[in-house]
Design an enzyme around this catalytic site. Structure first.
Site, PDB file in Angstrom:
ATOM      1  CE1 TYR A 164      -3.959   2.178   0.682  1.00 44.64           C
ATOM      2  CE2 TYR A 164      -2.582   3.172   2.384  1.00 44.64           C
ATOM      3  CZ  TYR A 164      -3.723   3.196   1.602  1.00 44.64           C
ATOM      4  OH  TYR A 164      -4.623   4.222   1.731  1.00 44.64           O
ATOM      5  CE  LYS A 192      -3.518   5.065  -1.564  1.00 45.08           C
ATOM      6  NZ  LYS A 192      -4.568   5.631  -2.415  1.00 45.08           N
TER       7      LYS A 192
HETATM    8  P1  NAI Z   1     -13.402   2.592   0.861  1.00 41.73           P
HETATM    9  O1  NAI Z   1     -12.996   1.167   0.775  1.00 41.73           O
HETATM   10  O2  NAI Z   1     -14.486   2.991   1.817  1.00 41.73           O
HETATM   11  O3  NAI Z   1     -13.793   3.120  -0.601  1.00 41.73           O
HETATM   12  C1  NAI Z   1     -13.042   2.799  -1.742  1.00 41.73           C
HETATM   13  C2  NAI Z   1     -13.965   2.763  -2.932  1.00 41.73           C
HETATM   14  O4  NAI Z   1     -13.179   2.394  -4.084  1.00 41.73           O
HETATM   15  C3  NAI Z   1     -15.069   1.714  -2.789  1.00 41.73           C
HETATM   16  O5  NAI Z   1     -16.310   2.255  -3.178  1.00 41.73           O
HETATM   17  C4  NAI Z   1     -14.612   0.615  -3.747  1.00 41.73           C
HETATM   18  O6  NAI Z   1     -15.668  -0.151  -4.307  1.00 41.73           O
HETATM   19  C5  NAI Z   1     -13.874   1.406  -4.806  1.00 41.73           C
HETATM   20  N1  NAI Z   1     -12.935   0.554  -5.543  1.00 41.73           N
HETATM   21  C6  NAI Z   1     -12.081  -0.364  -5.021  1.00 41.73           C
HETATM   22  N2  NAI Z   1     -11.417  -0.989  -6.004  1.00 41.73           N
HETATM   23  C7  NAI Z   1     -11.843  -0.451  -7.179  1.00 41.73           C
HETATM   24  C8  NAI Z   1     -11.529  -0.682  -8.541  1.00 41.73           C
HETATM   25  N3  NAI Z   1     -10.636  -1.621  -8.905  1.00 41.73           N
HETATM   26  N4  NAI Z   1     -12.161   0.042  -9.490  1.00 41.73           N
HETATM   27  C9  NAI Z   1     -13.085   0.977  -9.141  1.00 41.73           C
HETATM   28  N5  NAI Z   1     -13.431   1.233  -7.872  1.00 41.73           N
HETATM   29  C10 NAI Z   1     -12.812   0.536  -6.895  1.00 41.73           C
HETATM   30  O7  NAI Z   1     -12.051   3.408   1.162  1.00 41.73           O
HETATM   31  P2  NAI Z   1     -11.808   4.904   1.691  1.00 41.73           P
HETATM   32  O8  NAI Z   1     -11.303   4.835   3.069  1.00 41.73           O
HETATM   33  O9  NAI Z   1     -12.956   5.781   1.358  1.00 41.73           O
HETATM   34  O10 NAI Z   1     -10.547   5.299   0.781  1.00 41.73           O
HETATM   35  C11 NAI Z   1     -10.626   6.117  -0.380  1.00 41.73           C
HETATM   36  C12 NAI Z   1      -9.217   6.488  -0.802  1.00 41.73           C
HETATM   37  O11 NAI Z   1      -8.563   7.192   0.250  1.00 41.73           O
HETATM   38  C13 NAI Z   1      -8.323   5.290  -1.114  1.00 41.73           C
HETATM   39  O12 NAI Z   1      -7.488   5.588  -2.218  1.00 41.73           O
HETATM   40  C14 NAI Z   1      -7.500   5.125   0.136  1.00 41.73           C
HETATM   41  O13 NAI Z   1      -6.299   4.487  -0.119  1.00 41.73           O
HETATM   42  C15 NAI Z   1      -7.311   6.578   0.523  1.00 41.73           C
HETATM   43  N6  NAI Z   1      -6.958   6.788   1.910  1.00 41.73           N
HETATM   44  C16 NAI Z   1      -7.775   6.402   2.945  1.00 41.73           C
HETATM   45  C17 NAI Z   1      -7.397   6.633   4.248  1.00 41.73           C
HETATM   46  C18 NAI Z   1      -8.254   6.242   5.394  1.00 41.73           C
HETATM   47  O14 NAI Z   1      -7.803   6.425   6.535  1.00 41.73           O
HETATM   48  N7  NAI Z   1      -9.454   5.746   5.186  1.00 41.73           N
HETATM   49  C19 NAI Z   1      -6.126   7.277   4.571  1.00 41.73           C
HETATM   50  C20 NAI Z   1      -5.348   7.638   3.435  1.00 41.73           C
HETATM   51  C21 NAI Z   1      -5.763   7.403   2.159  1.00 41.73           C
END
Ligand code: NAI
Length: 246
Positions: free
Chosen positions: A154, A158
Site C-alpha cells: 500500500y 501511494k
Molecule cells: P473505501 O474502501 O471505503 O472506498 C473505496 C472505494 O473504491 C469503494 O467504493 C470501492 O468499491 C472502490 N474501488 C475499489 N477498487 C476499485 C476498482 N478496482 N475500481 C473501481 N473502484 C474501486 O475506502 P476509503 O477509506 O474511502 O478510501 C478512499 C481512498 O482514500 C483510497 O485511495 C485510500 O487508499 C485513501 N486513503 C484512505 C485513508 C483512510 O484512513 N481511510 C487514509 C489515506 C488514504
C-alpha cells in the site's frame, strides 16, 4: 458555486471518502460521474444525489483494467459531454508483513492504487488536452511519505501515486491541466474500521490535533484543488493528517 456546469469524475465514488468528495464537489456546483467497481452501490449513491437535485450518473468500471477505463471515460463523455475534474480516489488495502505477503496481495494493491491512477489519468488526458483545461486530484496517503509496517504494498503504491502526480503535473502543465495529490492520514471510514484498537491508539498518539480525520476533512481540500482557488498550484502533495507528518 465555483464549479458550476463542470463535470467531476470521481473513482471509488460510491462510498467513503469518494462519496464525501462527490458531495463537496456537488455543493460547489459540479455535475458528478460516480465511478466504482461496485455497480449497485454506485447507482444507489448517484440516485441519492439525483434526489438532492444534483446531476449525477453512475458508471461501473474496474480502474485496474485499462480497456475498461477507456470504455468508461467514453461513456462519461457521451453521457455528460466533458470531464473537467478527475479525482483518482479508488483504492484498496491488502495488509501483511513483507515475509507473509502473497504476490497476489502485492499485485492487487499496485494494480488498483497505482496503475488505476495511471489508467484514469491517461484516459482523461486527451479530452482535457483538447479542452486546454483540467484538474486532476490524486488521493495518495501519508504512509506513501512515511512508510508503515504491514503496508509495504500500500505505501509503495501511494509513494508511486506521488511520483506519478509530479510527472503528470510537469507533462500536462503546458495544456493548463493541473495535477496535485492529497495525502490523508488516519481518516475514519470503512477501510480503517478494520484497524485493531491498538493500531487506532498508536495513530492517535502521534496526531497533534488528537483526533482522526473525517471524509469531509479530505473532501474540502479536494474541492480547493479542483477549483479556481488553486489555479497556480500544481505538482503538490497536501497532507491532511492533523499534523502527523511535518
Ligand atoms: P473505501 O474502501 O471505503 O472506498 C473505496 C472505494 O473504491 C469503494 O467504493 C470501492 O468499491 C472502490 N474501488 C475499489 N477498487 C476499485 C476498482 N478496482 N475500481 C473501481 N473502484 C474501486 O475506502 P476509503 O477509506 O474511502 O478510501 C478512499 C481512498 O482514500 C483510497 O485511495 C485510500 O487508499 C485513501 N486513503 C484512505 C485513508 C483512510 O484512513 N481511510 C487514509 C489515506 C488514504
Amino acid at each position: 458555486m465555483e464549479l458550476a456546469k463542470q463535470v467531476a469524475l470521481v473513482t471509488g465514488g460510491a462510498r467513503g471518502i469518494g462519496k464525501a468528495i462527490c458531495k463537496e464537489l456537488a455543493a460547489a456546483g459540479a455535475r458528478l460521474a460516480v465511478v466504482d467497481i461496485m455497480k449497485d452501490v454506485a447507482e444507489q449513491t448517484a440516485t441519492e444525489f439525483l434526489q438532492q437535485g444534483v446531476d449525477a450518473k453512475a458508471f461501473a468500471a474496474n480502474v485496474a483494467d485499462g480497456a475498461d477505463v477507456e470504455r468508461m471515460v467514453d461513456e462519461v463523455l457521451a453521457a455528460m459531454g466533458q470531464v473537467d475534474i478527475l479525482v483518482n480516489n479508488a483504492g484498496i488495502t491488502r495488509d501483511n508483513l513483507i515475509v507473509r505477503m502473497k504476490d497476489s496481495d502485492w499485485d492487487a494493491v499496485i494494480a488498483v492504487n497505482l496503475k488505476g491512477t495511471f489508467n484514469c489519468t491517461k484516459a482523461v488526458a486527451r479530452p482535457m488536452m483538447k479542452a486546454r483545461r483540467g484538474k486532476i486530484v490524486n488521493i495518495a496517503s501519508i504512509v506513501g511519505v512515511m512508510g508503515n509496517a504491514g503496508q509495504a504494498n500500500y505505501s509503495a503504491s501511494k509513494a508511486g501515486v506521488i511520483g506519478l502526480t509530479k510527472s503528470a503535473a510537469k507533462e500536462l502543465a503546458s495544456r493548463n491541466i493541473l495535477v496535485n495529490a492529497v495525502a490523508p492520514g488516519y481518516i475514519q471510514t470503512e477501510m480503517t474500521e478494520k484497524l485493531s484498537d491498538q493500531a487506532r491508539q498508536n495513530f492517535l498518539s502521534v496526531i497533534p490535533l488528537a483526533r482522526p480525520g473525517t471524509p469531509e476533512d479530505v473532501a474540502r481540500v479536494v474541492r480547493f484543488l479542483a477549483g479556481p482557488a488553486s489555479d497556480y498550484v500544481t505538482g503538490q502533495v497536501i497532507h491532511i493528517d492533523g499534523g502527523m507528518v511535518m
